[in-house]
Design a protein around this motif. Structure first.
Motif, mmCIF file in Angstrom:
data_model
loop_
_atom_site.group_PDB
_atom_site.id
_atom_site.type_symbol
_atom_site.label_atom_id
_atom_site.label_comp_id
_atom_site.label_asym_id
_atom_site.label_seq_id
_atom_site.Cartn_x
_atom_site.Cartn_y
_atom_site.Cartn_z
ATOM 1 N N LEU A 179 0.331 -1.636 -0.109
ATOM 2 C CA LEU A 179 -0.520 0.007 -0.582
ATOM 3 C C LEU A 179 1.187 0.540 0.227
ATOM 4 C CD1 LEU A 179 -2.784 -1.252 2.713
ATOM 5 C CD2 LEU A 179 -3.167 -1.732 0.258
ATOM 6 N N GLY A 180 0.462 2.397 -0.396
ATOM 7 C CA GLY A 180 0.619 3.490 -0.717
ATOM 8 C C GLY A 180 0.793 4.337 0.278
ATOM 9 N N ALA A 181 1.178 5.447 0.647
ATOM 10 C CA ALA A 181 0.882 6.438 1.840
ATOM 11 C C ALA A 181 0.871 7.459 1.493
ATOM 12 C CB ALA A 181 1.689 6.068 3.039
ATOM 13 N N VAL A 182 0.726 8.459 2.443
ATOM 14 C CA VAL A 182 0.631 9.835 2.665
ATOM 15 C C VAL A 182 0.900 10.405 4.072
ATOM 16 C CG1 VAL A 182 -0.433 12.125 2.317
ATOM 17 C CG2 VAL A 182 -1.413 10.959 0.670
ATOM 18 N N ILE A 183 2.582 10.835 4.487
ATOM 19 C CA ILE A 183 3.108 12.285 4.766
ATOM 20 C C ILE A 183 3.105 13.341 5.399
ATOM 21 C CG2 ILE A 183 5.034 12.193 6.126
ATOM 22 C CD1 ILE A 183 6.005 9.423 6.133
ATOM 23 N N GLU A 184 1.815 13.797 6.530
ATOM 24 C CA GLU A 184 1.914 15.292 6.688
ATOM 25 C C GLU A 184 3.049 15.732 7.683
ATOM 26 O OE1 GLU A 184 -1.715 17.868 6.726
ATOM 27 O OE2 GLU A 184 -0.984 17.949 8.639
ATOM 28 N N CYS A 185 3.573 16.785 7.535
ATOM 29 C CA CYS A 185 5.323 17.450 7.886
ATOM 30 C C CYS A 185 4.974 18.671 7.902
ATOM 31 C CB CYS A 185 6.284 18.126 7.813
ATOM 32 S SG CYS A 185 7.720 17.241 8.274
ATOM 33 N N VAL A 186 5.231 19.470 9.939
ATOM 34 C CA VAL A 186 4.630 20.726 10.039
ATOM 35 C C VAL A 186 5.858 21.091 10.185
ATOM 36 C CG1 VAL A 186 3.354 22.229 11.230
ATOM 37 C CG2 VAL A 186 1.790 20.186 9.704
ATOM 38 N N ALA A 187 6.470 22.039 10.300
ATOM 39 C CA ALA A 187 7.017 22.994 10.740
ATOM 40 C C ALA A 187 7.040 24.263 11.001
ATOM 41 C CB ALA A 187 8.549 23.241 9.470
ATOM 42 N N ALA A 259 3.583 11.833 -1.623
ATOM 43 C CA ALA A 259 2.965 11.127 -1.684
ATOM 44 C C ALA A 259 3.888 9.814 -1.513
ATOM 45 C CB ALA A 259 2.307 11.048 -2.360
ATOM 46 N N PHE A 260 3.807 8.701 -0.717
ATOM 47 C CA PHE A 260 5.211 7.984 -1.040
ATOM 48 C C PHE A 260 4.377 7.103 -1.701
ATOM 49 C CE2 PHE A 260 6.846 9.494 2.337
ATOM 50 C CZ PHE A 260 7.968 9.153 2.342
ATOM 51 N N LYS A 261 4.705 6.176 -2.992
ATOM 52 C CA LYS A 261 4.036 4.705 -3.834
ATOM 53 C C LYS A 261 4.380 3.410 -3.046
ATOM 54 C CE LYS A 261 8.330 3.527 -5.652
ATOM 55 N NZ LYS A 261 8.613 2.781 -7.159
ATOM 56 N N PRO A 262 3.453 2.816 -3.407
ATOM 57 C CA PRO A 262 3.502 1.510 -2.633
ATOM 58 C C PRO A 262 5.184 0.813 -3.062
ATOM 59 C CG PRO A 262 0.985 1.155 -4.212
ATOM 60 C CD PRO A 262 2.609 2.579 -3.806
ATOM 61 N N THR A 263 5.245 -0.462 -1.681
ATOM 62 C CA THR A 263 6.649 -0.724 -2.120
ATOM 63 C C THR A 263 6.566 -2.048 -3.646
ATOM 64 O OG1 THR A 263 6.416 -0.618 0.429
ATOM 65 C CG2 THR A 263 8.343 -2.643 -0.489
ATOM 66 N N SER A 264 7.566 -1.636 -3.796
ATOM 67 C CA SER A 264 7.480 -2.076 -5.707
ATOM 68 C C SER A 264 8.138 -3.897 -5.107
ATOM 69 C CB SER A 264 8.758 -1.496 -6.009
ATOM 70 O OG SER A 264 8.257 -0.396 -6.526
ATOM 71 N N SER A 265 8.349 -4.261 -3.681
ATOM 72 C CA SER A 265 8.843 -5.246 -3.565
ATOM 73 C C SER A 265 7.798 -6.323 -3.296
ATOM 74 C CB SER A 265 10.181 -5.561 -2.647
ATOM 75 O OG SER A 265 11.699 -4.820 -2.762
ATOM 76 N N ILE A 266 7.008 -6.737 -4.729
ATOM 77 C CA ILE A 266 5.704 -7.977 -3.894
ATOM 78 C C ILE A 266 6.302 -8.799 -4.783
ATOM 79 C CG2 ILE A 266 3.581 -8.011 -4.870
ATOM 80 C CD1 ILE A 266 2.893 -4.983 -5.744
ATOM 81 N N GLY A 267 5.892 -10.217 -3.675
ATOM 82 C CA GLY A 267 5.308 -11.406 -4.312
ATOM 83 C C GLY A 267 6.749 -11.665 -4.768
ATOM 84 N N ILE A 268 8.054 -11.187 -4.423
ATOM 85 C CA ILE A 268 9.631 -11.155 -4.614
ATOM 86 C C ILE A 268 10.222 -11.820 -3.195
ATOM 87 C CG2 ILE A 268 10.253 -10.108 -7.044
ATOM 88 C CD1 ILE A 268 11.307 -8.118 -5.318
ATOM 89 N N GLY A 269 11.398 -12.842 -3.638
ATOM 90 C CA GLY A 269 11.927 -12.751 -2.067
ATOM 91 C C GLY A 269 12.572 -11.232 -1.446
ATOM 92 N N GLY A 270 13.602 -11.927 -0.350
ATOM 93 C CA GLY A 270 13.614 -10.958 0.309
ATOM 94 C C GLY A 270 12.732 -9.693 1.572
ATOM 95 N N ARG A 271 12.944 -9.154 2.834
ATOM 96 C CA ARG A 271 12.269 -8.768 4.028
ATOM 97 C C ARG A 271 11.955 -6.714 3.366
ATOM 98 N NH1 ARG A 271 16.634 -10.511 8.071
ATOM 99 N NH2 ARG A 271 17.838 -9.546 5.685
#
Length: 304
Positions: A179-187, A259-271
């Motif tokens: 899944l992707g995500a949205v992060i909000e940062c306030v300074a 906006a962060f895209k969904p993790t591309s490592s889907i169904g492949i080896g690794g953690r």
């Protein structure tokens, strides 16, 4: 050439790969006399490290930082500050040398540019590198004690209700998805006057820093894309509280959404992280701190 340094007067250079013996950074341009020790850096690193819950990568890295130079008797000396973290839980067998290029990763582009690359965990392209941005950002915060920077996840998979996130992530993982995500940062506390009017606009510097974070595909500052759908009177009202005008800070809080895209490592080896944005908030805070520390020093250098 490869550009591994960030900033103008306050500069961060990072080095290392995901499955190498260690990762590290050098912070140059930090003023002398600021209080700094390992524990201050570690507190922020602990917020982004993997292996802390089922919602992030299971890789068990303690991310114990060592300050190697630039600090004496707990105070910065004004010389380069070197920091290092040992990689202790690499599992290189998950990444055979002859594996095909992975979609959504930098495998193809690194091969095309360099003709040779470290395939283990993405090598230099891995988000593991962002640990050193957090370390560098912890030093940057010392330069801007008047500023408070807070980032948080506000959406996962298009859903703003936190109560649903855990179930959504479990379902995505069960289907080898992400899944992707949205992060909000306030300074807050940024004084009026930081930035520059033309080629180093504060909002441009912040946007560039945030777009340089792994998996970030979109950045909004202030009203962002809503400005393109607003009328003039509405836009003027928003501008009064946007935090930046003409590339220079106004003294109002600065709000950034990524906006962060969904993790591309889907169904492949690794953690991997089922949602890379979950560990992104400390990295966003670090990049914003690096920009603001740099801009404070630039402003002081020109205007006193």
């Amino acid at each position: 050439m490869s550009i591994n340094s960030f900033g103008h007067l306050f500069r961060l250079t990072t080095w290392g790969e995901s499955h190498g013996p260690a990762i590290g950074c050098v912070v140059d341009g930090c003023p002398p006399g600021l209080t700094l020790d390992d524990a201050q850096v570690q507190r922020l690193l602990d917020l982004r490290r993997p292996g802390t819950s089922t919602m992030v990568s299971p890789r068990q890295e303690p991310d114990r930082v060592r300050i190697l130079s630039g600090v004496y008797d707990g105070r910065t000396t004004g010389t380069p500050i070197a920091m290092m973290i040992d990689n202790v839980d690499a599992r290189s067998a998950d990444y055979p040398k002859d594996a095909p290029h992975r979609l959504g990763h930098a495998d193809f582009t690194y091969d095309t540019k360099y003709g040779f690359r470290d395939p283990r965990g993405g090598g230099r392209a891995s988000a593991r590198e962002t640990a050193m941005r957090v370390a560098g950002g912890s030093v940057a915060r010392l330069v801007i004690p008047e500023v408070e920077i807070t980032a948080r996840v506000v959406e996962i998979g298009g859903e703003a209700d936190e109560a649903r996130w855990a179930a959504m992530l479990d379902q995505a993982r069960a289907h080898s998805d992400s899944l992707g995500a949205v992060i909000e940062c306030v300074a807050t506390g940024v004084p009026a006057g930081w930035g520059a009017p033309v080629y180093a606009k504060l909002d441009a510097e912040l946007a560039g820093a945030c777009m340089g974070i792994n998996a970030v595909k979109g950045v909004e500052i202030g009203e962002g894309f809503a400005a393109g759908r607003a009328r003039g009177k509405e836009s003027l009202d928003a501008t009064r509280t946007s935090g930046i005008d003409g590339g220079i800070s106004t003294g109002q809080p600065i709000v950034i959404r990524l906006a962060f895209k969904p993790t591309s490592s889907i169904g492949i080896g690794g953690r991997h992280d089922p949602c890379v944005g979950i560990r992104g908030a400390p990295v966003v805070e670090a990049m914003v701190a690096l920009v603001l520390a740099d801009q404070k020093l630039l402003h002081r250098g020109q205007c006193g």
